[in-house]
Design a protein around this motif. Sequence first.
Motif, PDB file in Angstrom:
ATOM      1  N   SER A   6      31.731  38.653  46.021  1.00 32.39           N
ATOM      2  CA  SER A   6      31.376  40.105  45.883  1.00 32.39           C
ATOM      3  C   SER A   6      32.894  40.965  46.323  1.00 32.39           C
ATOM      4  CB  SER A   6      30.224  40.544  47.038  1.00 32.39           C
ATOM      5  OG  SER A   6      30.787  40.421  48.417  1.00 32.39           O
ATOM      6  N   VAL A   7      32.745  42.206  45.967  1.00 40.02           N
ATOM      7  CA  VAL A   7      33.793  43.136  46.352  1.00 40.02           C
ATOM      8  C   VAL A   7      34.133  43.161  47.787  1.00 40.02           C
ATOM      9  CG1 VAL A   7      34.742  45.359  46.161  1.00 40.02           C
ATOM     10  CG2 VAL A   7      33.638  44.201  43.991  1.00 40.02           C
ATOM     11  N   LEU A   8      33.178  43.203  48.449  1.00 40.63           N
ATOM     12  CA  LEU A   8      33.007  43.280  50.054  1.00 40.63           C
ATOM     13  C   LEU A   8      33.567  42.354  50.800  1.00 40.63           C
ATOM     14  CD1 LEU A   8      32.333  44.855  52.641  1.00 40.63           C
ATOM     15  CD2 LEU A   8      30.049  44.016  52.704  1.00 40.63           C
ATOM     16  N   LEU A   9      33.089  41.148  50.350  1.00 41.78           N
ATOM     17  CA  LEU A   9      33.872  39.856  50.709  1.00 41.78           C
ATOM     18  C   LEU A   9      35.410  39.847  50.596  1.00 41.78           C
ATOM     19  CD1 LEU A   9      33.458  37.236  51.955  1.00 41.78           C
ATOM     20  CD2 LEU A   9      33.146  36.161  49.648  1.00 41.78           C
ATOM     21  N   VAL A  10      35.911  40.247  49.152  1.00 42.80           N
ATOM     22  CA  VAL A  10      37.306  40.129  48.953  1.00 42.80           C
ATOM     23  C   VAL A  10      37.951  41.197  50.009  1.00 42.80           C
ATOM     24  CG1 VAL A  10      38.919  40.709  47.112  1.00 42.80           C
ATOM     25  CG2 VAL A  10      37.151  39.593  46.779  1.00 42.80           C
ATOM     26  N   LEU A  27      36.056  37.919  42.680  1.00 44.80           N
ATOM     27  CA  LEU A  27      34.846  38.618  42.413  1.00 44.80           C
ATOM     28  C   LEU A  27      33.871  38.025  41.780  1.00 44.80           C
ATOM     29  CD1 LEU A  27      37.321  41.587  41.799  1.00 44.80           C
ATOM     30  CD2 LEU A  27      35.962  41.314  43.569  1.00 44.80           C
ATOM     31  N   PRO A  28      32.839  38.486  41.573  1.00 44.29           N
ATOM     32  CA  PRO A  28      31.742  37.891  40.500  1.00 44.29           C
ATOM     33  C   PRO A  28      32.249  38.128  39.320  1.00 44.29           C
ATOM     34  CG  PRO A  28      31.015  39.948  41.768  1.00 44.29           C
ATOM     35  CD  PRO A  28      32.088  39.442  42.420  1.00 44.29           C
ATOM     36  N   ALA A  29      31.397  37.354  38.381  1.00 45.60           N
ATOM     37  CA  ALA A  29      31.847  37.668  36.822  1.00 45.60           C
ATOM     38  C   ALA A  29      31.432  38.845  36.277  1.00 45.60           C
ATOM     39  CB  ALA A  29      31.023  36.570  36.235  1.00 45.60           C
ATOM     40  N   SER A  30      30.468  39.614  36.910  1.00 46.07           N
ATOM     41  CA  SER A  30      30.131  40.997  36.600  1.00 46.07           C
ATOM     42  C   SER A  30      31.008  42.040  36.799  1.00 46.07           C
ATOM     43  CB  SER A  30      28.588  41.164  36.868  1.00 46.07           C
ATOM     44  OG  SER A  30      28.903  41.302  38.647  1.00 46.07           O
ATOM     45  N   THR A  31      31.920  41.889  37.761  1.00 43.30           N
ATOM     46  CA  THR A  31      33.087  42.668  38.267  1.00 43.30           C
ATOM     47  C   THR A  31      34.439  42.561  37.367  1.00 43.30           C
ATOM     48  OG1 THR A  31      32.193  43.209  40.126  1.00 43.30           O
ATOM     49  CG2 THR A  31      34.445  43.844  40.071  1.00 43.30           C
ATOM     50  N   VAL A  32      34.837  43.684  36.619  1.00 46.49           N
ATOM     51  CA  VAL A  32      36.170  42.988  36.132  1.00 46.49           C
ATOM     52  C   VAL A  32      37.576  43.262  36.676  1.00 46.49           C
ATOM     53  CG1 VAL A  32      37.509  43.817  33.708  1.00 46.49           C
ATOM     54  CG2 VAL A  32      34.951  44.427  33.923  1.00 46.49           C
ATOM     55  N   SER A  33      38.209  42.240  36.678  1.00 48.09           N
ATOM     56  CA  SER A  33      39.409  42.078  37.524  1.00 48.09           C
ATOM     57  C   SER A  33      40.487  41.635  36.631  1.00 48.09           C
ATOM     58  CB  SER A  33      39.379  40.904  38.508  1.00 48.09           C
ATOM     59  OG  SER A  33      40.328  40.777  39.011  1.00 48.09           O
ATOM     60  N   TRP A  34      41.714  42.123  36.768  1.00 51.36           N
ATOM     61  CA  TRP A  34      42.896  41.709  36.044  1.00 51.36           C
ATOM     62  C   TRP A  34      42.987  40.060  36.203  1.00 51.36           C
ATOM     63  CZ3 TRP A  34      46.280  46.190  38.083  1.00 51.36           C
ATOM     64  CH2 TRP A  34      46.374  47.333  37.404  1.00 51.36           C
ATOM     65  N   GLY A  35      42.877  39.661  37.247  1.00 51.57           N
ATOM     66  CA  GLY A  35      43.034  38.303  37.642  1.00 51.57           C
ATOM     67  C   GLY A  35      42.013  37.410  36.803  1.00 51.57           C
ATOM     68  N   GLN A  36      40.910  37.811  36.749  1.00 49.98           N
ATOM     69  CA  GLN A  36      39.848  37.238  35.683  1.00 49.98           C
ATOM     70  C   GLN A  36      40.483  37.113  34.308  1.00 49.98           C
ATOM     71  OE1 GLN A  36      36.046  38.731  36.550  1.00 49.98           O
ATOM     72  NE2 GLN A  36      35.627  37.697  38.270  1.00 49.98           N
TER      73      GLN A  36
END
Length: 293
Positions: free
Chosen positions: A153-157, A237-246
């Motif tokens: 999750s975002v909070l966990l990161v 982050l979870p798959a539903s959250t867009v990230s540059w790393g993903q």
Amino acid sequence: MADIAAAPDQLVKAAPPRTRRRLLSRFPHLVVGLYLLVALVGPLLIDYDPVHTSLTDRLLAPGSETSTGTTAWFGTDGLGRDVLAQIVYGARTSVLIGVSTVAISCLVGVVLGAVAGYFRGGVDAVLARVFDILLAFPAILLAIVIAGAFERSVLLVVVALSATGWITFARVTRGVALTIRERPWVDAARVLGVPGRSILVRHVLPFTAGPIVALATLEFALVVLAEAGLSFLGIGLPASTVSWGQTIANGKEYLEGQWWISTLPGIALSFLIINVGILGDQLTARHRRGRTD
């Protein structure tokens, strides 16, 4: 007289290079401001669903037309998702995580560092040893352990990156507080009977603003890079959250033919990190000049 008459000409000739240097020094500000603008406004202008896939549009080259009639300016990935939209939404994710992590780290680090530096004694001895012990653990390794142990999750990161991010703020604040507490105006406040808490807030903490702001800028760049690294490893982050790393990770198996999937988000990430680092160096140099003056 001839030298005096020639002086204005010399000033005119010297002005353009100085102006160019001034404009170049403002370039990192413009780049960082542009990224912030994209993070705030971009998702409002570009519609994107990270879960939706369009296999008919998969692996389109930059500038290709999609099945819906729109143009994929940065191409599409292996699932037909628009790379430009992923970069824009990834900017929001990076800015959100970077600002949140730096804010939490700054708050915790400044409070503990100021208390340790000003009150000294047993409090400083205990806190200083805690700082040293935590510094013995590699920050990114501890973040990987925390992020991998719980549901993504975002909070966990943010929590994982803040776990060690506050230490640098604490050490810098402690060093400033140790210096400021010996200044004459602080001694005068003690003689007048001002409580220690008030002295710390009014006469010590304001002098930590300069180095803390410069440090926060540099830490922001490190946090954004660390978040991209965690997402690249698949534990951020979870798959539903867009990230540059993903996005970069999604394109690693297509590097030979479809280079744009990983390359373009990587360029966006690198460009932000470089300019934030330059901005941080400028703020640090300005703070040092202010102390010298």
